[in-house]
Design a protein around this motif. Sequence first.
Motif, PDB file in Angstrom:
ATOM      1  N   ALA A   9      42.798  45.373  39.085  1.00  0.00           N
ATOM      2  CA  ALA A   9      41.898  45.854  40.136  1.00  0.00           C
ATOM      3  C   ALA A   9      42.018  47.363  40.249  1.00  0.00           C
ATOM      4  N   GLY A  10      40.876  48.048  40.362  1.00  0.00           N
ATOM      5  CA  GLY A  10      40.875  49.493  40.511  1.00  0.00           C
ATOM      6  C   GLY A  10      41.144  49.920  41.944  1.00  0.00           C
ATOM      7  N   ARG A  11      41.405  51.209  42.123  1.00  0.00           N
ATOM      8  CA  ARG A  11      41.627  51.741  43.463  1.00  0.00           C
ATOM      9  C   ARG A  11      40.353  51.669  44.302  1.00  0.00           C
ATOM     10  N   LYS A  12      39.218  51.812  43.640  1.00  0.00           N
ATOM     11  CA  LYS A  12      37.951  51.713  44.352  1.00  0.00           C
ATOM     12  C   LYS A  12      37.541  50.252  44.415  1.00  0.00           C
ATOM     13  N   PRO A  13      37.238  49.737  45.605  1.00  0.00           N
ATOM     14  CA  PRO A  13      36.823  48.336  45.718  1.00  0.00           C
ATOM     15  C   PRO A  13      35.647  48.029  44.793  1.00  0.00           C
ATOM     16  N   GLY A  14      35.698  46.832  44.191  1.00  0.00           N
ATOM     17  CA  GLY A  14      34.616  46.430  43.312  1.00  0.00           C
ATOM     18  C   GLY A  14      34.731  46.946  41.900  1.00  0.00           C
ATOM     19  N   THR A  15      35.932  47.407  41.502  1.00  0.00           N
ATOM     20  CA  THR A  15      36.130  47.894  40.135  1.00  0.00           C
ATOM     21  C   THR A  15      37.350  47.231  39.512  1.00  0.00           C
ATOM     22  N   ARG A  16      37.338  47.141  38.196  1.00  0.00           N
ATOM     23  CA  ARG A  16      38.493  46.742  37.395  1.00  0.00           C
ATOM     24  C   ARG A  16      38.725  47.829  36.361  1.00  0.00           C
ATOM     25  N   VAL A  17      39.995  48.118  36.090  1.00  0.00           N
ATOM     26  CA  VAL A  17      40.325  49.209  35.173  1.00  0.00           C
ATOM     27  C   VAL A  17      41.420  48.781  34.213  1.00  0.00           C
ATOM     28  N   MET A  18      41.530  49.515  33.123  1.00  0.00           N
ATOM     29  CA  MET A  18      42.677  49.392  32.231  1.00  0.00           C
ATOM     30  C   MET A  18      42.971  50.775  31.658  1.00  0.00           C
ATOM     31  N   SER A  19      44.230  50.989  31.295  1.00  0.00           N
ATOM     32  CA  SER A  19      44.681  52.267  30.759  1.00  0.00           C
ATOM     33  C   SER A  19      44.757  52.218  29.248  1.00  0.00           C
TER      34      SER A  19
END
Length: 282
Positions: A251-261
């Motif tokens: 889960a990203g810091r911004k609601p409604g997002t998913r992230v990967m590094s």
Amino acid sequence: MIAGLDHVVVLLEDIKAGVTAYETLLARKPAWTHAGEGADRVLFTLDNMTLELMAPSGFSVPADRIRNVIKLTGEGLASLCFATADIGKMHRRLDRVALKPDPIVEVDNSDDVSGATLHWKRTRASTELTRGVRMFFLELQGERPRSIPTDESAVLGLDHVVVSTEDPERAAALYGARLGLDLALDRTHQDWGQLMFFRCGDLIVEVVKRPVAGGDQAHDKLWGLSWRVADIEATRARLLAAGLQVSEARAGRKPGTRVMSLYSGTCGIHTLILERTPKGET
């Protein structure tokens, strides 16, 4: 006055290695190639901006200047170039807010493959007055050709460019009051530090003051890029198959997002891949 982010410049010692890396990361072919004025340049143009890879070429004053920058600051993100619809008005604003812009110059550039030509007008703000971040402002005549996708999971565009600062108040004054970008978010978190999101077209200039102090109070640093994709799991599978090191999606810091590094294949640039969850989904 600023319509968006036209492009970011990445300085490299080896242009071929950089092109190979970003063909893999973006799953797109270069849209423009130009050799001249002491540099090899390769452009990847996405939905909302262009990534320009630049490496010194030959032996000349411009080539040596690029080599000196790489020697002093290393490879990686080198400058931001903002798009404007009226370079004359932009120049007057920069002068009015005491950013000491260079005189406007007109530039023609041709693609070495197709022979097509682009024309633009450009100015540059004083780097000392933009807190060490090199900033250009460009009025482009016409549209850049797009980079052709090579996979269904190709990167769509840039979601945000990250600027690291040790003086958030002065950085906020630069991006907000002086450049005229809209402050969309200002949040402080004990683990992340202070985050400020400035809207720039349909992407974000994110200015971050990290919890660990001790950096340069007078100079900010271009720190990283976050690329936007439609399907983060498909993109992750593609990058893993190409041999890149990537994290699990989270889960990203911004609601409604998913992230990967990404931990490799980025030419040393801190890089995230981001998926926006469609509205109505959790």
